[in-house]
Design an enzyme around this catalytic site. Structure first.
Site, PDB file in Angstrom:
ATOM      1  N   CYS A   4       2.597  16.750 -14.853  1.00 48.84           N
ATOM      2  CA  CYS A   4       2.949  16.991 -16.263  1.00 48.84           C
ATOM      3  C   CYS A   4       4.102  16.091 -16.717  1.00 48.84           C
ATOM      4  O   CYS A   4       4.522  16.113 -17.851  1.00 48.84           O
ATOM      5  CB  CYS A   4       3.368  18.459 -16.443  1.00 48.84           C
TER       6      CYS A   4
ATOM      7  N   CYS B 126       3.009  21.702  -8.368  1.00 50.61           N
ATOM      8  CA  CYS B 126       4.085  21.775  -9.368  1.00 50.61           C
ATOM      9  C   CYS B 126       4.198  23.206  -9.876  1.00 50.61           C
ATOM     10  O   CYS B 126       3.185  23.841 -10.224  1.00 50.61           O
ATOM     11  CB  CYS B 126       3.753  20.833 -10.541  1.00 50.61           C
TER      12      CYS B 126
ATOM     13  N   HIS C 163       0.819  -1.223   0.000  1.00 47.45           N
ATOM     14  CA  HIS C 163       0.000   0.000   0.000  1.00 47.45           C
ATOM     15  C   HIS C 163       0.842   1.257   0.000  1.00 47.45           C
ATOM     16  O   HIS C 163       0.372   2.331   0.380  1.00 47.45           O
ATOM     17  CB  HIS C 163      -0.959  -0.028   1.200  1.00 47.45           C
TER      18      HIS C 163
HETATM   19  C1  BV8 Z   1      -7.976  -2.431  -5.236  1.00 45.43           C
HETATM   20  C2  BV8 Z   1      -2.893   3.141   2.416  1.00 45.43           C
HETATM   21  C3  BV8 Z   1      -8.540  -2.780  -7.495  1.00 45.43           C
HETATM   22  C4  BV8 Z   1      -3.623   4.453   2.561  1.00 45.43           C
HETATM   23  C5  BV8 Z   1      -4.611   1.417   2.569  1.00 45.43           C
HETATM   24  C6  BV8 Z   1     -15.158  -0.247  -3.613  1.00 45.43           C
HETATM   25  C7  BV8 Z   1     -14.440   0.620  -4.405  1.00 45.43           C
HETATM   26  C8  BV8 Z   1     -13.095   0.412  -4.652  1.00 45.43           C
HETATM   27  C9  BV8 Z   1     -12.458  -0.668  -4.107  1.00 45.43           C
HETATM   28  C10 BV8 Z   1     -13.183  -1.500  -3.304  1.00 45.43           C
HETATM   29  C11 BV8 Z   1     -14.530  -1.324  -3.057  1.00 45.43           C
HETATM   30  N1  BV8 Z   1     -14.941  -2.328  -2.227  1.00 45.43           N
HETATM   31  C12 BV8 Z   1     -13.911  -3.125  -1.940  1.00 45.43           C
HETATM   32  C13 BV8 Z   1     -12.852  -2.650  -2.594  1.00 45.43           C
HETATM   33  C14 BV8 Z   1     -11.551  -3.160  -2.558  1.00 45.43           C
HETATM   34  C15 BV8 Z   1     -10.810  -2.343  -1.494  1.00 45.43           C
HETATM   35  C16 BV8 Z   1     -11.117  -2.980  -0.143  1.00 45.43           C
HETATM   36  O1  BV8 Z   1     -10.602  -4.038   0.146  1.00 45.43           O
HETATM   37  N2  BV8 Z   1     -11.971  -2.317   0.656  1.00 45.43           N
HETATM   38  C17 BV8 Z   1     -12.306  -2.868   1.962  1.00 45.43           C
HETATM   39  C18 BV8 Z   1     -12.528  -1.744   2.958  1.00 45.43           C
HETATM   40  C19 BV8 Z   1     -13.550  -3.734   1.795  1.00 45.43           C
HETATM   41  N3  BV8 Z   1      -9.419  -2.439  -1.826  1.00 45.43           N
HETATM   42  C20 BV8 Z   1      -8.876  -1.498  -2.585  1.00 45.43           C
HETATM   43  O2  BV8 Z   1      -9.429  -0.490  -2.962  1.00 45.43           O
HETATM   44  C21 BV8 Z   1      -7.431  -1.792  -2.993  1.00 45.43           C
HETATM   45  N4  BV8 Z   1      -7.307  -1.631  -4.405  1.00 45.43           N
HETATM   46  O3  BV8 Z   1      -8.681  -3.327  -4.880  1.00 45.43           O
HETATM   47  O4  BV8 Z   1      -7.773  -2.067  -6.554  1.00 45.43           O
HETATM   48  C22 BV8 Z   1      -9.849  -2.056  -7.601  1.00 45.43           C
HETATM   49  C23 BV8 Z   1      -9.858  -0.808  -8.178  1.00 45.43           C
HETATM   50  C24 BV8 Z   1     -11.081  -0.161  -8.315  1.00 45.43           C
HETATM   51  C25 BV8 Z   1     -12.279  -0.762  -7.867  1.00 45.43           C
HETATM   52  C26 BV8 Z   1     -12.240  -2.023  -7.259  1.00 45.43           C
HETATM   53  C27 BV8 Z   1     -11.021  -2.675  -7.111  1.00 45.43           C
HETATM   54  C28 BV8 Z   1      -6.483  -0.817  -2.317  1.00 45.43           C
HETATM   55  C29 BV8 Z   1      -6.510  -1.052  -0.822  1.00 45.43           C
HETATM   56  C30 BV8 Z   1      -5.406  -0.200  -0.190  1.00 45.43           C
HETATM   57  C31 BV8 Z   1      -6.025   0.887   0.642  1.00 45.43           C
HETATM   58  N5  BV8 Z   1      -4.961   1.633   1.336  1.00 45.43           N
HETATM   59  N6  BV8 Z   1      -3.594   2.087   3.142  1.00 45.43           N
HETATM   60  C32 BV8 Z   1      -3.422   5.043   3.927  1.00 45.43           C
HETATM   61  O5  BV8 Z   1      -2.868   4.374   4.831  1.00 45.43           O
HETATM   62  O6  BV8 Z   1      -3.817   6.217   4.088  1.00 45.43           O
HETATM   63  S1  BV8 Z   1      -5.403   0.238   3.440  1.00 45.43           S
HETATM   64  C33 BV8 Z   1      -5.184   0.532   5.097  1.00 45.43           C
HETATM   65  O7  BV8 Z   1      -6.191  -0.160   5.768  1.00 45.43           O
HETATM   66  C34 BV8 Z   1      -3.912  -0.037   5.648  1.00 45.43           C
HETATM   67  O8  BV8 Z   1      -2.822   0.100   4.804  1.00 45.43           O
HETATM   68  C35 BV8 Z   1      -4.253  -1.459   5.914  1.00 45.43           C
HETATM   69  O9  BV8 Z   1      -3.956  -2.258   4.810  1.00 45.43           O
HETATM   70  C36 BV8 Z   1      -5.733  -1.404   6.061  1.00 45.43           C
HETATM   71  C37 BV8 Z   1      -6.080  -1.676   7.498  1.00 45.43           C
HETATM   72  O10 BV8 Z   1      -5.949  -3.018   7.655  1.00 45.43           O
HETATM   73  P1  BV8 Z   1      -5.065  -3.618   8.857  1.00 45.43           P
HETATM   74  O11 BV8 Z   1      -3.645  -3.420   8.554  1.00 45.43           O
HETATM   75  O12 BV8 Z   1      -5.559  -4.986   9.078  1.00 45.43           O
HETATM   76  O13 BV8 Z   1      -5.377  -2.715  10.108  1.00 45.43           O
HETATM   77  P2  BV8 Z   1      -6.695  -2.721  11.001  1.00 45.43           P
HETATM   78  O14 BV8 Z   1      -6.642  -1.481  11.805  1.00 45.43           O
HETATM   79  O15 BV8 Z   1      -7.891  -3.008  10.162  1.00 45.43           O
HETATM   80  O16 BV8 Z   1      -6.499  -4.010  11.945  1.00 45.43           O
HETATM   81  C38 BV8 Z   1      -5.430  -4.052  12.868  1.00 45.43           C
HETATM   82  C39 BV8 Z   1      -5.384  -5.465  13.414  1.00 45.43           C
HETATM   83  O17 BV8 Z   1      -4.290  -5.543  14.321  1.00 45.43           O
HETATM   84  C40 BV8 Z   1      -6.628  -5.861  14.186  1.00 45.43           C
HETATM   85  O18 BV8 Z   1      -7.028  -7.159  13.783  1.00 45.43           O
HETATM   86  C41 BV8 Z   1      -6.139  -5.917  15.646  1.00 45.43           C
HETATM   87  O19 BV8 Z   1      -6.794  -6.913  16.392  1.00 45.43           O
HETATM   88  C42 BV8 Z   1      -4.694  -6.265  15.452  1.00 45.43           C
HETATM   89  N7  BV8 Z   1      -3.801  -5.868  16.550  1.00 45.43           N
HETATM   90  C43 BV8 Z   1      -3.943  -4.828  17.405  1.00 45.43           C
HETATM   91  N8  BV8 Z   1      -2.873  -4.817  18.259  1.00 45.43           N
HETATM   92  C44 BV8 Z   1      -2.071  -5.865  17.912  1.00 45.43           C
HETATM   93  C45 BV8 Z   1      -2.653  -6.525  16.824  1.00 45.43           C
HETATM   94  N9  BV8 Z   1      -2.090  -7.597  16.238  1.00 45.43           N
HETATM   95  C46 BV8 Z   1      -0.920  -8.041  16.757  1.00 45.43           C
HETATM   96  N10 BV8 Z   1      -0.297  -7.459  17.800  1.00 45.43           N
HETATM   97  C47 BV8 Z   1      -0.842  -6.373  18.395  1.00 45.43           C
HETATM   98  N11 BV8 Z   1      -0.212  -5.797  19.441  1.00 45.43           N
END
Ligand code: BV8
Length: 252
Positions: free
Chosen positions: A136, A152, A124
């Protein structure tokens, strides 16, 4: 040891890791939680609490409110810059010194690299990188017009953070390398992810379909628990060093 960490599952996982040939490690925001980096959905504290991050991390949000979104990224850069890698990051770097490991991260915080994993595959992007929106082709940060965001000097295009927004394709090489690792590993270790964001969240399933054993490390239930052969219910900074011993190192 974390209260609900199953000693038998831990021992079995230790043996699997010791005997593994190719290990894929997939990390999410949870691996940085013990560094004090808010997980993706926690970053919305205080000023940002009234926004949904999935709405801010989108191109159309940026086009609609560039200053707001740019300031959100500056705020997150400040947060992350003040943190350090934790034992989980160091343990993963230490594992790669002992075994064939491909580290794939959903995180944009750069902490794996600071802990000694130079080749972390950033699905990501990276919070500290910049690029241009409709540039550009000659846009140069060195001559950018300062502002929120910088623009730019030649074409007026907005600078944007070098992260992958929702709705944007993942970087092709990163995605290819990650999917190749998933299809060729014999052990997939999933650390600190809710398993909600695709295509990253589909990779452990692909690894399993290709015969890999899947271990999930997470203190709370996640969408990937169903895919896991083994779930280690504990924090990454505690569990990973127990699995193979993590090399402590000075914070970078
Ligand atoms: C894509 C960068 C093809 C930005 C991030 C509608 C329109 C468009 C797309 C979609 C759509 N519906 C679905 C999609 C696909 C979409 C998607 O998956 N959406 C989800 C919400 C359903 N994906 C995309 O859009 C991807 N591109 O598919 O392109 C496409 C193109 C057009 C149309 C369709 C498809 C791009 C996805 C990338 C998004 N960018 N980040 C920024 O950071 O500002 S994602 C961002 O959220 C993070 O990078 C990370 O990946 C994600 C969060 O997930 P986690 O890392 O799991 O974090 P989270 O907080 O959720 O969980 C933390 C976990 O840690 C918990 O389980 C917790 O229990 C645990 N934890 C806590 N403490 C600890 C621990 N574990 C261990 N030890 C601890 N101590």
């Amino acid at each position: 040891m974390a209260a609900d960490l199953d000693a038998q599952a831990l021992e079995a996982s230790r043996r699997l890791i010791a005997g593994a040939g190719n290990i894929m490690v997939l990390t999410g925001a949870g691996v940085s939680a013990e560094s004090g980096v808010p997980t993706f959905r926690d970053a919305m504290t205080g000023l940002w609490s009234r926004f949904n991050p999935e709405e801010l991390a989108q191109e159309d949000a940026y086009r609609r409110q560039p200053a707001l979104v740019w300031e959100w990224y500056l705020h997150r850069r400040e947060l992350v810059a003040a943190t350090h890698p934790n034992p989980a990051h160091f343990a993963i770097a230490a594992l790669a010194a002992q075994k064939a490991v491909t580290l794939v991260t959903q995180n944009v915080d750069g902490l794996h690299q600071r802990a000694g994993s130079p080749d972390a595959i950033e699905l990501h992007g990276n919070l500290f990188a910049n690029k241009w929106l409709d540039g550009c082709g000659h846009c140069d940060p060195a001559t950018a017009v300062p502002g929120l965001p910088p623009r730019c000097a030649i074409c007026g295009a907005m600078m944007r953070p070098g992260v992958v927004w929702f709705g944007e394709e993942l970087p092709r090489v990163a995605r290819y390398r990650a999917e190749h690792a998933a299809e060729n590993c014999d052990l997939c270790l999933v650390v600190g992810t809710s398993g909600l964001v695709y295509p990253a969240a589909g990779m452990p399933g692909a690894a399993k379909d290709h015969g890999a054993h899947v271990i999930v490390v997470n203190p709370a239930p996640s969408a990937l628990d169903q895919t896991a052969d083994t779930v280690l219910r504990g924090p990454a900074g505690v569990v990973l060093p127990l699995l193979w011993g993590g090399a402590p190192a000075a914070p970078a």
